[in-house]
Design a protein around this motif. Structure first.
Motif, mmCIF file in Angstrom:
data_model
loop_
_atom_site.group_PDB
_atom_site.id
_atom_site.type_symbol
_atom_site.label_atom_id
_atom_site.label_comp_id
_atom_site.label_asym_id
_atom_site.label_seq_id
_atom_site.Cartn_x
_atom_site.Cartn_y
_atom_site.Cartn_z
ATOM 1 N N VAL A 60 0.857 -1.064 0.100
ATOM 2 C CA VAL A 60 -0.040 0.007 0.028
ATOM 3 C C VAL A 60 0.701 1.189 0.111
ATOM 4 O O VAL A 60 0.143 2.314 -0.327
ATOM 5 C CB VAL A 60 -1.032 0.132 1.062
ATOM 6 C CG1 VAL A 60 -1.954 -1.109 0.987
ATOM 7 C CG2 VAL A 60 -0.230 -0.173 2.625
ATOM 8 N N THR A 61 2.200 1.129 0.186
ATOM 9 C CA THR A 61 3.007 2.356 0.053
ATOM 10 C C THR A 61 3.707 2.324 -1.125
ATOM 11 O O THR A 61 3.615 3.313 -1.857
ATOM 12 C CB THR A 61 4.299 2.243 1.292
ATOM 13 O OG1 THR A 61 3.669 1.803 2.111
ATOM 14 C CG2 THR A 61 4.930 3.452 1.209
ATOM 15 N N ARG A 62 4.011 1.264 -1.669
ATOM 16 C CA ARG A 62 4.902 1.120 -2.874
ATOM 17 C C ARG A 62 3.933 1.496 -4.138
ATOM 18 O O ARG A 62 4.499 2.066 -5.320
ATOM 19 C CB ARG A 62 5.681 -0.039 -3.123
ATOM 20 C CG ARG A 62 6.603 -0.362 -2.173
ATOM 21 C CD ARG A 62 7.571 0.616 -1.945
ATOM 22 N NE ARG A 62 8.949 0.438 -1.176
ATOM 23 C CZ ARG A 62 9.932 1.247 -0.991
ATOM 24 N NH1 ARG A 62 9.799 2.473 -1.304
ATOM 25 N NH2 ARG A 62 11.007 0.594 -0.273
ATOM 26 N N MET A 63 2.655 0.948 -4.349
ATOM 27 C CA MET A 63 1.869 1.087 -5.333
ATOM 28 C C MET A 63 1.600 2.518 -5.678
ATOM 29 O O MET A 63 1.689 2.940 -6.624
ATOM 30 C CB MET A 63 0.635 0.219 -5.404
ATOM 31 C CG MET A 63 0.909 -1.053 -5.412
ATOM 32 S SD MET A 63 -0.754 -2.022 -5.385
ATOM 33 C CE MET A 63 -0.490 -3.571 -6.009
ATOM 34 N N PRO A 64 1.330 3.244 -4.735
ATOM 35 C CA PRO A 64 1.239 4.832 -4.855
ATOM 36 C C PRO A 64 2.383 5.455 -5.353
ATOM 37 O O PRO A 64 2.170 6.538 -6.128
ATOM 38 C CB PRO A 64 0.406 5.265 -3.545
ATOM 39 C CG PRO A 64 0.052 4.074 -2.890
ATOM 40 C CD PRO A 64 0.577 2.993 -3.425
ATOM 41 N N GLU A 65 3.351 5.165 -4.692
ATOM 42 C CA GLU A 65 4.801 5.846 -4.824
ATOM 43 C C GLU A 65 5.206 5.487 -6.452
ATOM 44 O O GLU A 65 5.361 6.516 -7.254
ATOM 45 C CB GLU A 65 5.812 5.252 -4.158
ATOM 46 C CG GLU A 65 6.193 5.617 -2.809
ATOM 47 C CD GLU A 65 7.452 4.862 -2.181
ATOM 48 O OE1 GLU A 65 7.330 5.185 -1.078
ATOM 49 O OE2 GLU A 65 8.045 4.098 -2.926
ATOM 50 N N ALA A 66 4.921 4.400 -7.099
ATOM 51 C CA ALA A 66 5.008 3.984 -8.550
ATOM 52 C C ALA A 66 4.110 4.736 -9.435
ATOM 53 O O ALA A 66 4.366 5.279 -10.429
ATOM 54 C CB ALA A 66 5.041 2.552 -8.809
ATOM 55 N N ILE A 67 2.900 4.965 -8.736
ATOM 56 C CA ILE A 67 1.995 5.493 -9.659
ATOM 57 C C ILE A 67 2.148 7.046 -10.048
ATOM 58 O O ILE A 67 2.384 7.488 -11.010
ATOM 59 C CB ILE A 67 0.468 5.450 -9.191
ATOM 60 C CG1 ILE A 67 -0.175 3.896 -9.304
ATOM 61 C CG2 ILE A 67 -0.486 6.298 -9.854
ATOM 62 C CD1 ILE A 67 -1.204 3.754 -8.280
ATOM 63 N N LEU A 97 -8.305 -6.859 -2.400
ATOM 64 C CA LEU A 97 -9.163 -5.976 -2.771
ATOM 65 C C LEU A 97 -9.161 -4.516 -1.713
ATOM 66 O O LEU A 97 -9.138 -3.368 -2.087
ATOM 67 C CB LEU A 97 -10.736 -6.206 -2.568
ATOM 68 C CG LEU A 97 -11.954 -5.312 -3.216
ATOM 69 C CD1 LEU A 97 -11.757 -5.281 -4.662
ATOM 70 C CD2 LEU A 97 -13.348 -6.030 -2.852
ATOM 71 N N ARG A 98 -8.692 -4.975 -0.563
ATOM 72 C CA ARG A 98 -8.241 -3.846 0.562
ATOM 73 C C ARG A 98 -7.166 -3.130 0.125
ATOM 74 O O ARG A 98 -7.022 -2.196 0.228
ATOM 75 C CB ARG A 98 -8.167 -4.521 2.025
ATOM 76 C CG ARG A 98 -9.397 -4.832 2.730
ATOM 77 C CD ARG A 98 -9.101 -5.821 3.647
ATOM 78 N NE ARG A 98 -8.145 -5.410 4.568
ATOM 79 C CZ ARG A 98 -7.138 -6.251 5.268
ATOM 80 N NH1 ARG A 98 -7.069 -7.576 5.043
ATOM 81 N NH2 ARG A 98 -6.443 -5.531 6.118
ATOM 82 N N ILE A 99 -6.170 -3.990 -0.444
ATOM 83 C CA ILE A 99 -4.933 -2.961 -0.868
ATOM 84 C C ILE A 99 -5.523 -2.150 -2.288
ATOM 85 O O ILE A 99 -5.287 -0.945 -2.262
ATOM 86 C CB ILE A 99 -3.739 -4.024 -1.693
ATOM 87 C CG1 ILE A 99 -3.438 -4.747 -0.363
ATOM 88 C CG2 ILE A 99 -2.707 -3.182 -2.379
ATOM 89 C CD1 ILE A 99 -2.173 -5.783 -0.886
ATOM 90 N N SER A 100 -6.451 -2.374 -3.131
ATOM 91 C CA SER A 100 -6.671 -1.683 -4.370
ATOM 92 C C SER A 100 -7.497 -0.542 -3.782
ATOM 93 O O SER A 100 -7.358 0.473 -4.090
ATOM 94 C CB SER A 100 -7.641 -2.632 -5.039
ATOM 95 O OG SER A 100 -7.087 -3.438 -5.771
ATOM 96 N N ALA A 101 -8.358 -0.926 -2.830
ATOM 97 C CA ALA A 101 -9.054 0.377 -1.875
ATOM 98 C C ALA A 101 -8.029 1.305 -1.450
ATOM 99 O O ALA A 101 -8.666 2.455 -1.613
ATOM 100 C CB ALA A 101 -10.109 -0.358 -0.948
ATOM 101 N N MET A 102 -7.048 0.792 -0.541
ATOM 102 C CA MET A 102 -6.230 2.029 -0.152
ATOM 103 C C MET A 102 -5.459 2.895 -1.136
ATOM 104 O O MET A 102 -5.172 4.095 -0.913
ATOM 105 C CB MET A 102 -5.374 1.203 0.752
ATOM 106 C CG MET A 102 -6.233 0.877 2.142
ATOM 107 S SD MET A 102 -5.199 -0.338 3.133
ATOM 108 C CE MET A 102 -4.236 1.000 4.271
#
Ligand code: ACO
Length: 334
Positions: free
Chosen positions: A234-241, A265-270
């Motif tokens: 949940v930290t790395r995905m937003p950083e990469a986006i 699904l909770r990761i996607s939601a975050m």
């Protein structure tokens, strides 16, 4: 410089649907626990070895080639992403070259787990941009169910994963077509052992496993420190986006559709919440397919396209995080 477009996409899913209540019968778990923690209701598991990782990959690839209007002799290169190859070696890419009757083109296998498709997209983009290849077949396929422990011992991992394959044909863009705008790839090997199957491999070889009680189980079963992986995802995905948006001079408000790797699904939601995106702008299908690792993004892209949620010209953002740790993102005009 030439740009790379997605000319075709396709997916293949085994018919056999395994619901949460099916799992309740073989392990101490519940539909409520699985849905609450992961969002998953059901997944597909290959029955009776009716498919292999490469056979599913070939079926998805055929559909992608059909949509692209290309035949076997048009494909210049194959990239196959999986953590569940048909054989320890050779990789599954050569099986696709053989079974689809492609010319004797190069076949590259990627071992970047959930990030495999993003890595493959970025690698293919470089080959096309430089003019080395014109049409590349990129496949993400997983046959997880064979290696999962279908008892209470394995429940924290087993309930999450599903089988399936997705594929895209990446081609050199024509004048005016935009295609892939930016990609990024990252790794942090200090957490390699947080999500892994240890053997059989040179770290724990077959002979050693056979000598151990219960063949060294769980060393040849998937191991995941779920909580730890979750926090990093949940930290790395937003950083990469953010990284691919910055590289393109765009903001999250410009994204028409976000397809995150379907890990939970909770990761996607975050991730969605981080960018304050509406539900229509984020595509999820983990509810019905579970986590298909390298297959998840191309399967989701195909479904989103078929359902009219992904349209030509849309600004599409893809992101993934997984074992390695590896993560990355891609921004493209579809
Ligand atoms: N059914 C019922 N209870 C369960 C199950 C199950 N299937 N699995 C675990 N539990 C229990 C645990 O034993 C634990 O019980 P305890 O408190 O008595 O010890 C309790 O539920 C909580 O377990 P946690 O592991 O803390 O549960 P969590 O909320 O973290 O959810 C999950 C686990 C779903 C695995 C989550 O951590 C997750 O999704 N992690 C990230 C997965 C991911 O992103 N992977 C990367 C991609 S995969 C790849 O790269 C190959």
């Amino acid at each position: 410089m030439t740009r790379t477009i997605i000319k075709g996409l396709g997916s293949f899913l085994p018919d056999n649907v395994v619901t949460n209540s099916d799992l309740e019968k073989i392990m101490d778990t519940s539909d409520e626990w699985i849905q609450e923690r992961t969002g998953i209701k059901e997944r597909r598991w290959i029955s009776n070895r009716s498919e292999t990782t490469s056979s599913m990959g070939c079926k998805a690839a055929k559909k992608a080639m059909e949509m692209a209007g290309l035949g076997p002799s048009d494909i210049d290169f194959v990239i196959f992403a999986t953590l569940s190859p048909d054989y320890y070696f050779p990789g599954s890419g050569v099986l696709v070259q053989r079974d689809l009757g492609l010319d004797n083109v190069g076949a590259l296998d990627l071992r970047n787990q959930c990030s495999g498709f993003i890595y493959g997209l970025s690698v293919a983009d470089q080959f096309i941009k430089t003019g080395m290849y014109k049409n590349i077949l990129l496949i993400g396929s997983e046959f997880h169910s064979g290696a999962l422990e279908k008892s209470t011992n394995g429940r924290s991992v087993t309930v999450i994963f599903g089988d399936g394959a997705g594929a895209v044909v990446l081609s050199a863009a024509e004048e005016g077509e935009k295609g892939i705008i930016s990609t990024c790839m990252h790794s942090q090997g200090e957490h390699a052992e947080a999500l892994m199957i240890k053997g059989p491999a040179t770290g724990v070889w077959v002979d050693e496993l056979l000598e151990k009680e219960n063949y060294g189980e769980p060393e040849w079963r998937p191991y995941m420190n779920g909580n730890f992986v979750f926090k990093h995802a949940v930290t790395r995905m937003p950083e990469a986006i953010q990284e691919v948006l910055d590289a393109a001079g765009k903001s999250s408000a410009d994204i028409d559709l976000l397809i995150p790797h379907q890990a939970n699904l909770r990761i996607s939601a975050m991730v969605q919440k981080h960018f304050n995106m509406s539900d229509e702008k984020v595509f999820n299908n983990i509810q019905h397919l579970g986590n298909t690792t390298a297959g998840s993004i191309p399967i989701a892209m195909t479904q989103a396209f078929e359902e009219g949620k992904l349209k030509r010209g849309d600004l599409l953002c893809l992101t993934a995080f997984g074992s390695g740790f590896t993560w990355g993102a891609a921004l493209l005009e579809f």
